[in-house]
Design a protein around this motif. Sequence first.
Motif, PDB file in Angstrom:
ATOM      1  N   ALA A  36       0.877  -1.074  -0.012  1.00 20.55           N
ATOM      2  CA  ALA A  36      -0.069   0.011  -0.040  1.00 20.55           C
ATOM      3  C   ALA A  36       0.827   1.288  -0.070  1.00 20.55           C
ATOM      4  O   ALA A  36       1.970   1.338   0.676  1.00 20.55           O
ATOM      5  N   LEU A  37       0.187   2.233  -0.638  1.00 17.55           N
ATOM      6  CA  LEU A  37       1.160   3.576  -0.627  1.00 17.55           C
ATOM      7  C   LEU A  37       0.267   4.690  -0.055  1.00 17.55           C
ATOM      8  O   LEU A  37      -1.114   4.668  -0.416  1.00 17.55           O
ATOM      9  N   CYS A  38       0.816   5.328   0.886  1.00 17.54           N
ATOM     10  CA  CYS A  38       0.024   6.403   1.577  1.00 17.54           C
ATOM     11  C   CYS A  38       0.831   7.549   1.328  1.00 17.54           C
ATOM     12  O   CYS A  38       1.996   7.824   1.180  1.00 17.54           O
ATOM     13  N   GLY A  39       0.152   8.868   1.464  1.00 14.77           N
ATOM     14  CA  GLY A  39       0.493  10.023   1.524  1.00 14.77           C
ATOM     15  C   GLY A  39      -0.230  11.071   1.394  1.00 14.77           C
ATOM     16  O   GLY A  39      -1.448  10.835   0.711  1.00 14.77           O
ATOM     17  N   GLU A  40      -0.068  12.405   1.711  1.00 17.23           N
ATOM     18  CA  GLU A  40      -0.800  13.469   1.554  1.00 17.23           C
ATOM     19  C   GLU A  40      -1.267  13.641   0.144  1.00 17.23           C
ATOM     20  O   GLU A  40      -0.402  13.288  -0.833  1.00 17.23           O
ATOM     21  N   ASN A  41      -2.184  14.428  -0.149  1.00 15.13           N
ATOM     22  CA  ASN A  41      -2.605  14.922  -1.689  1.00 15.13           C
ATOM     23  C   ASN A  41      -1.416  15.542  -2.261  1.00 15.13           C
ATOM     24  O   ASN A  41      -0.836  16.570  -1.770  1.00 15.13           O
ATOM     25  N   GLY A  42      -0.926  14.843  -3.497  1.00 16.97           N
ATOM     26  CA  GLY A  42       0.311  15.668  -4.039  1.00 16.97           C
ATOM     27  C   GLY A  42       1.469  15.208  -3.624  1.00 16.97           C
ATOM     28  O   GLY A  42       2.599  15.660  -4.025  1.00 16.97           O
ATOM     29  N   ALA A  43       1.491  14.068  -2.880  1.00 14.80           N
ATOM     30  CA  ALA A  43       2.749  13.657  -2.422  1.00 14.80           C
ATOM     31  C   ALA A  43       3.661  12.615  -3.435  1.00 14.80           C
ATOM     32  O   ALA A  43       4.768  12.657  -3.155  1.00 14.80           O
ATOM     33  N   GLY A  44       2.837  12.393  -4.575  1.00 15.53           N
ATOM     34  CA  GLY A  44       3.734  11.929  -5.692  1.00 15.53           C
ATOM     35  C   GLY A  44       3.088  10.587  -5.909  1.00 15.53           C
ATOM     36  O   GLY A  44       3.831   9.629  -6.739  1.00 15.53           O
ATOM     37  N   LYS A  45       2.193   9.997  -5.144  1.00 15.94           N
ATOM     38  CA  LYS A  45       1.854   8.372  -5.410  1.00 15.94           C
ATOM     39  C   LYS A  45       1.760   8.050  -6.712  1.00 15.94           C
ATOM     40  O   LYS A  45       2.118   7.337  -7.372  1.00 15.94           O
ATOM     41  N   SER A  46       0.650   8.871  -7.460  1.00 18.41           N
ATOM     42  CA  SER A  46      -0.029   8.681  -8.765  1.00 18.41           C
ATOM     43  C   SER A  46       1.177   8.698  -9.709  1.00 18.41           C
ATOM     44  O   SER A  46       1.330   8.055 -10.751  1.00 18.41           O
ATOM     45  N   THR A  47       2.018   9.845  -9.437  1.00 17.46           N
ATOM     46  CA  THR A  47       3.170  10.031 -10.358  1.00 17.46           C
ATOM     47  C   THR A  47       4.144   8.828 -10.480  1.00 17.46           C
ATOM     48  O   THR A  47       4.651   8.254 -11.698  1.00 17.46           O
ATOM     49  N   LEU A  48       4.427   8.239  -9.411  1.00 20.37           N
ATOM     50  CA  LEU A  48       5.513   7.095  -9.627  1.00 20.37           C
ATOM     51  C   LEU A  48       4.664   5.962 -10.027  1.00 20.37           C
ATOM     52  O   LEU A  48       5.322   5.264 -10.884  1.00 20.37           O
ATOM     53  N   MET A  49       3.481   5.794  -9.770  1.00 28.36           N
ATOM     54  CA  MET A  49       2.710   4.568 -10.639  1.00 28.36           C
ATOM     55  C   MET A  49       2.761   4.926 -12.054  1.00 28.36           C
ATOM     56  O   MET A  49       2.706   4.103 -12.869  1.00 28.36           O
ATOM     57  N   LYS A  50       2.378   6.126 -12.431  1.00 27.91           N
ATOM     58  CA  LYS A  50       2.314   6.536 -13.917  1.00 27.91           C
ATOM     59  C   LYS A  50       3.696   6.266 -14.564  1.00 27.91           C
ATOM     60  O   LYS A  50       3.974   5.878 -15.645  1.00 27.91           O
ATOM     61  N   ILE A  51       4.787   6.383 -13.843  1.00 27.31           N
ATOM     62  CA  ILE A  51       6.044   6.086 -14.297  1.00 27.31           C
ATOM     63  C   ILE A  51       6.359   4.414 -14.517  1.00 27.31           C
ATOM     64  O   ILE A  51       6.788   4.137 -15.638  1.00 27.31           O
ATOM     65  N   ILE A  52       5.793   3.778 -13.670  1.00 27.97           N
ATOM     66  CA  ILE A  52       5.854   2.244 -13.849  1.00 27.97           C
ATOM     67  C   ILE A  52       5.156   1.749 -14.786  1.00 27.97           C
ATOM     68  O   ILE A  52       5.386   1.063 -15.590  1.00 27.97           O
ATOM     69  N   ASN A  53       3.787   2.614 -15.451  1.00 30.47           N
ATOM     70  CA  ASN A  53       3.025   2.154 -16.227  1.00 30.47           C
ATOM     71  C   ASN A  53       3.575   2.784 -17.505  1.00 30.47           C
ATOM     72  O   ASN A  53       2.787   2.609 -18.537  1.00 30.47           O
ATOM     73  N   GLY A  54       4.505   3.410 -17.610  1.00 30.05           N
ATOM     74  CA  GLY A  54       5.061   4.058 -18.772  1.00 30.05           C
ATOM     75  C   GLY A  54       4.309   5.328 -19.522  1.00 30.05           C
ATOM     76  O   GLY A  54       4.628   5.677 -20.563  1.00 30.05           O
ATOM     77  N   LEU A  55       3.374   5.965 -18.376  1.00 28.43           N
ATOM     78  CA  LEU A  55       2.709   7.135 -18.807  1.00 28.43           C
ATOM     79  C   LEU A  55       3.646   8.285 -18.884  1.00 28.43           C
ATOM     80  O   LEU A  55       3.451   9.161 -19.602  1.00 28.43           O
ATOM     81  N   TYR A  56       4.351   8.303 -17.583  1.00 27.51           N
ATOM     82  CA  TYR A  56       5.347   9.518 -17.781  1.00 27.51           C
ATOM     83  C   TYR A  56       6.802   8.709 -17.886  1.00 27.51           C
ATOM     84  O   TYR A  56       6.991   7.566 -17.454  1.00 27.51           O
ATOM     85  N   LYS A  57       7.720   9.584 -18.217  1.00 26.11           N
ATOM     86  CA  LYS A  57       9.196   9.058 -18.152  1.00 26.11           C
ATOM     87  C   LYS A  57       9.951   9.770 -16.779  1.00 26.11           C
ATOM     88  O   LYS A  57       9.860  10.968 -16.609  1.00 26.11           O
ATOM     89  N   ALA A  58      10.883   8.986 -16.083  1.00 21.07           N
ATOM     90  CA  ALA A  58      11.461   9.598 -15.230  1.00 21.07           C
ATOM     91  C   ALA A  58      12.536  10.467 -15.488  1.00 21.07           C
ATOM     92  O   ALA A  58      13.029  10.029 -16.543  1.00 21.07           O
ATOM     93  N   ASP A  59      13.064  11.589 -14.758  1.00 18.20           N
ATOM     94  CA  ASP A  59      13.965  12.213 -15.070  1.00 18.20           C
ATOM     95  C   ASP A  59      15.152  11.607 -15.182  1.00 18.20           C
ATOM     96  O   ASP A  59      16.273  11.626 -15.661  1.00 18.20           O
ATOM     97  N   SER A  60      15.387  10.700 -13.859  1.00 16.67           N
ATOM     98  CA  SER A  60      16.454   9.933 -13.707  1.00 16.67           C
ATOM     99  C   SER A  60      16.094   8.822 -12.544  1.00 16.67           C
ATOM    100  O   SER A  60      15.189   8.782 -12.140  1.00 16.67           O
ATOM    101  N   GLY A  61      16.897   7.739 -12.719  1.00 14.32           N
ATOM    102  CA  GLY A  61      16.617   6.483 -11.861  1.00 14.32           C
ATOM    103  C   GLY A  61      16.261   5.262 -12.643  1.00 14.32           C
ATOM    104  O   GLY A  61      16.235   5.596 -14.028  1.00 14.32           O
ATOM    105  N   ASP A  62      16.614   3.966 -12.141  1.00 14.61           N
ATOM    106  CA  ASP A  62      16.074   2.691 -12.942  1.00 14.61           C
ATOM    107  C   ASP A  62      15.045   2.053 -12.397  1.00 14.61           C
ATOM    108  O   ASP A  62      14.630   1.808 -11.324  1.00 14.61           O
ATOM    109  N   ILE A  63      14.578   1.328 -13.335  1.00 15.61           N
ATOM    110  CA  ILE A  63      13.573   0.516 -13.240  1.00 15.61           C
ATOM    111  C   ILE A  63      13.956  -1.152 -13.527  1.00 15.61           C
ATOM    112  O   ILE A  63      14.672  -1.334 -14.516  1.00 15.61           O
TER     113      ILE A  63
END
Length: 508
Positions: A36-63
Amino acid sequence: MAENVFLELKNITKAFPGVIALDNVSFSARRGEVHALCGENGAGKSTLMKIINGLYKADSGDIYLEGKPVHIQNPVDAGNQGIAMIYQECTYVPEMTVAESLFLGNLPVNKFGTINWKYIYQQTEELLQAEGLIDNPRMVDGLQTKLKYLSIADIQMLEILKAIHKDSSILIMDEPTSSIAQKEADDLLNKVLDLKKRGKSIIYISHKMDEIFKIADRITIFRDGRVVGSDEAKNLTIDKVISLMVGRELSNDYPKIEAAAGEELLRVENLNRIGVFRDINFTLHAGEIVGFAGLVGAGRTEVARAVGGLDPIDSGTVKVRNKKAAIKKVADSVNNGIAMCSEDRRRYGLVLMRSVRENMGLPNLARYIYGGYLHKNKELVEIQEQCGNLKIKTPSIETPAANLSGGNQQKVVVAKWLIKDPAVLILDEPTRGIDVGAKYEIYKLMSEIVKDGRKGIIMISSEMPELLGMCDRIYVMSKGKIAAELKRGEFSQELIMQYATDSAKASV
Ligand SMILES: Nc1ncnc2c1ncn2[C@@H]1O[C@H](COP(=O)(O)OP(=O)(O)OP(=O)(O)O)[C@@H](O)[C@H]1O
Ligand SMILES: [Mg+2]
């Protein structure tokens, strides 16, 4: 690292104009686990998931998938690598059927080059059978019925079916239960546990602490784009998670202020809309917060929409301060001092391409035009004040609403109505998708609004605790009718559920 790690992210960073959404985040998902992922609104949860799903590209880091570095190009690519995601704002094609949507992008063709519908229907039926959903009349009829006839809960279940059908290894669910009622949410949670037993990896985002602790094996907590805690669920408590999320201890109490009930603001008599609701009678007094409880589909939103002038009625009267009010359109209800804050923020609440300022200011323009001038400063002050009160996280008030996280969009919708400052404020699921800290701020504002005994609030909610915590009276709706009116002191979760599900004994 445990050998059953399916997915691993290392040092992911992602910035948007004006915000660092993710700052050096590492994260992993194991087979046979609900993370489970928790965090306040705007904490970055959906963004991380969209990176996993290929919708966004990370600026840096590895998968890494099963230990191998991967580049996920887009959601189709993610799908091919065994990743399935159900989005926070789940969109679907209303004209498509259940069967078509399961086979989308992969329609089987027979030897004459035409689509093999027989096979599709047969496979779909087998899948529903195997997953224990063959009893759901909507789904089964839905083989050939369109998605627009399914409930939001059905659509979520269908998304899970799609992942099963594709044999995805990992399923990402972004607030799947935020728009559905308890009973359907429980079905969904059971399905998640079932998938976990089958060795799938589930990443689950939610603001509902009780459900997180029901299903999660591991919990990771985000704050401002960073991981601030991650542990086995059994080593954590709700209070601990909340304090990590918001960076401070938060009181569990509802900030309810007991206000003396004043004059009658609203009286609805024998309101009918054929096939939707029947014989609706209720009142709202100044100083009151009145709740509407019930299952999704009980007719609560429809009644509110009628009073708000959004939908027509067949018969019945609405009286405002004891005077009959002819409400045929939204302007009529607004002129009578009634404002309705809609539950579906994307369809009725927000213009996504417009800025936060425009979304909050334009509907309230009349407040700022007087003496022949537009008083822009007054507008800015009021908007900034609401942004502060509700802790709306946005780089600036000129940012388009589309760029805000789901929960922050919801706050903008609520803020716009708070500015309007009506005598009767109707809030339909006001805290949907809103984090625990900001929920508390909204409750405080609600109490403030009614405190001096001049205004009243109607709150429709599927979250029982907030109804119990904040309301003076609760009407329970079931199948288009008001099944009970309960006062503070006499209502309880059990009693409300009984009336909502029609199982209350006549004597209660
Ligand atoms: N497409 C985008 N363009 C610009 N900024 C964005 C975009 N998507 C997200 N952001 C910003 O990135 C930050 C993280 O947003 P994100 O949607 O990941 O939050 P969240 O944790 O899912 O919140 P919520 O609980 O409200 O859904 C927010 O400040 C948001 O405004
Ligand atoms: Mg989100």
